[in-house]
Design an enzyme around this catalytic site. Structure first.
Site, PDB file in Angstrom:
ATOM      1  N   GLU A   1       0.887  -1.169   0.000  1.00 21.67           N
ATOM      2  CA  GLU A   1       0.000   0.000   0.000  1.00 21.67           C
ATOM      3  C   GLU A   1       0.916   1.207   0.000  1.00 21.67           C
ATOM      4  OE1 GLU A   1      -1.528   3.115   0.654  1.00 21.67           O
ATOM      5  OE2 GLU A   1      -1.945   2.552   2.734  1.00 21.67           O
TER       6      GLU A   1
ATOM      7  N   CYS B   1      -1.350   9.388   2.419  1.00 23.52           N
ATOM      8  CA  CYS B   1      -1.162   8.935   1.039  1.00 23.52           C
ATOM      9  C   CYS B   1      -2.369   9.209   0.158  1.00 23.52           C
ATOM     10  CB  CYS B   1      -0.818   7.447   1.014  1.00 23.52           C
ATOM     11  SG  CYS B   1      -2.050   6.385   1.791  1.00 23.52           S
TER      12      CYS B   1
END
Length: 487
Positions: free
Chosen positions: A261, A295
């Site tokens: 991720e 993110c």
């Protein structure tokens, strides 16, 4: 750990000591690996209700210690208290949801009568179109139905989890909770800046009754972490962090499963039919939450020219209203970035953009690790503030005249984690999900929207595999197919 060496963890806001964390050496890492292998034998034999009960108890313990966790996160990560409390609440849900999924997570029956295989038969159609099957063939056809396939999911083994600093509790649990739910053991390598939250989490699971060795926390060097990544005694490595490190991990991981991720540079398209006030409020929050160290944070905003001026005026005012300062003070919206090196890089990228034609709308300064919320316009896709991941409180805002052009610009580049689209036009929404390669498209909200049971992950350089409780559980299991012939 046998090693008594410890490291001081420092506040990113003022450099004050937050706590001590034991440092794992090579012997400690080996001991943790062996213990995890042994604990896997116990974990995979536990009934699902036992695993679920452990997760439920862990949630209740964190709920009881909520203030302690929030304070630790705020201190070592520099996250404002409001957001730290929010992370703790999400962690509690993450655990209870994992407990629920542990109870209902199943495989499936696989139909085995979809192909006749070696059985050849003839049919005769009557005037009424009824199919006649010869009696001699009927027994064979019945026998072909007397097989059942059962695809069951089984835990795959010890999991190596490598976590980031920005969500030191909840993103850790996105790895640990699903692993426990399906019966795996975990060796957790927390981010070097934020290991104290992981140490607290280990205490919680021990109190909740997790079998000894099923969760190991190793605060170790990069070299030792890489050694674990290469170690085939681990069945899987799951990593959250930068794209550069993530793809390096994949390149050295050998035969094990890998889930990544990684980064993003979240884009938002604001169409001319959007609710401007909603879009402004959500973009400001989405770009500045935890000083932009997210993110899926908002980094690039593309606004229809018809509403661009009023949007910018309102966004500038909103951004200027955010309080910047000590994350432990109530009412502070934006705290420090994780260290001065990060602050210098963010400022350098901003200056580089300004020197090549960008326009400063607000912010643009820093003091130590405090970077003032910054808005830039007149940026281009080749500037680092657009094509790379800033990971700081910096947003770009630019107008567009044609929706197709805006969609192409938003979808361009190397990342594809999540995107935002403000419109009431469903045709635009469906066009966007067809043409924009992102793991999640959020309509009438910004990319930071995430409920922890959602499938979460990215396209292109933004990752591999999916998190989100049930989706991570699938990644952490493998299928065995049982076929029974009872004819």
């Amino acid at each position: 750990m046998n090693n008594i060496n410890s490291e001081t963890i420092w506040s990113p806001f003022d450099g004050s000591p937050v706590g001590l964390m034991p440092i794992a050496d090579e012997k400690d890492v080996e001991a943790a690996t062996v213990a995890s292998i042994e604990a896997f034998g116990v974990m995979k034999a536990l009934p699902r209700f036992v695993r679920a009960d452990i997760l439920d108890r862990a949630a209740q313990i964190i709920k009881r210690r909520r203030a302690e966790f929030a304070s630790t996160i705020a201190s070592e990560a520099g996250k404002p208290l409001f957001d730290a409390r929010g992370e703790v609440s999400r962690a509690i849900f993450n655990l209870t949801n994992a407990a629920a999924e542990a109870r209902r997570f199943v495989g499936e029956e696989v139909p085995l009568d979809v192909d006749g295989g070696v059985h050849e038969y003839q049919v005769t159609g009557t005037d009424g179109h009824r199919i006649e099957i010869e009696k001699a063939q009927l027994q064979e056809l019945k026998a072909s139905r007397q097989r059942v396939g059962i695809a069951r999911r089984f835990p795959i083994g010890p999991i190596l989890a490598i976590a980031p600093f920005n969500f030191p509790l909840n993103l850790v649990l996105h790895k640990v909770a699903p692993a426990i739910a399906v019966g795996n053991s975990v060796v957790l390598k927390p981010a070097p800046q934020t290991p104290l939250t992981s140490a607290l989490l280990l205490q919680v699971f021990e109190e909740a009754g997790l079998p000894q060795g099923a969760l190991q926390v190793v605060h170790c060097s990069v070299a030792l972490a890489e050694k674990m990544v290469r170690d085939d005694r681990f069945a899987m490595v799951t990593f959250t962090g930068s794209a550069k490190v993530g793809w390096h991990i994949k390149s050295i991981s050998g035969r094990k499963k890998v889930a990544l991720e990684l980064g993003g540079n979240g884009a938002v398209i604001v169409c001319d039919d959007a609710d401007v006030d909603l879009a402004v409020a959500r973009c400001a929050r989405g770009g500045l939450v935890y000083a932009g160290q997210y993110c899926i944070g908002v980094q690039r905003i593309l606004v229809a020219r018809e509403i661009y001026d009023v949007f910018c005026e309102k966004l500038i005012a909103k951004v200027k209203s955010f309080n910047v300062g000590d994350p432990l003070v109530e009412g502070v919206d934006v705290g420090p970035v994780i260290n001065e090196e990060a602050a210098k890089r963010i400022s350098a990228w901003t200056e580089e953009a300004l020197s090549t034609g960008a326009k400063l709308l607000c912010g643009g300064t820093r003091s130590g690790t405090l970077v003032q919320p910054t808005l830039l316009s007149n940026t281009t896709p080749s500037m680092k503030v657009e094509c790379e991941e800033v990971f700081g409180p910096v947003m770009t805002v630019n107008p567009f005249d044609n929706f197709d052009d805006a969609l192409n610009r938003a979808a361009s580049g190397n990342y594809g984690l999540q995107g935002g689209l403000f419109t009431n036009n469903l045709r635009r929404a469906f066009q966007s999900i067809e043409e924009w390669d992102v793991g999640g498209l959020i309509v009438n909200d910004v990319p930071i929207f995430r409920i922890d049971n959602m499938p979460f992950g990215g396209w292109k350089q933004s990752g591999l595999g999916r998190e989100g409780t049930r989706y991570a559980m699938e990644e952490m299991t493998a299928i065995k197919h049982l076929v029974l012939n009872y004819s």
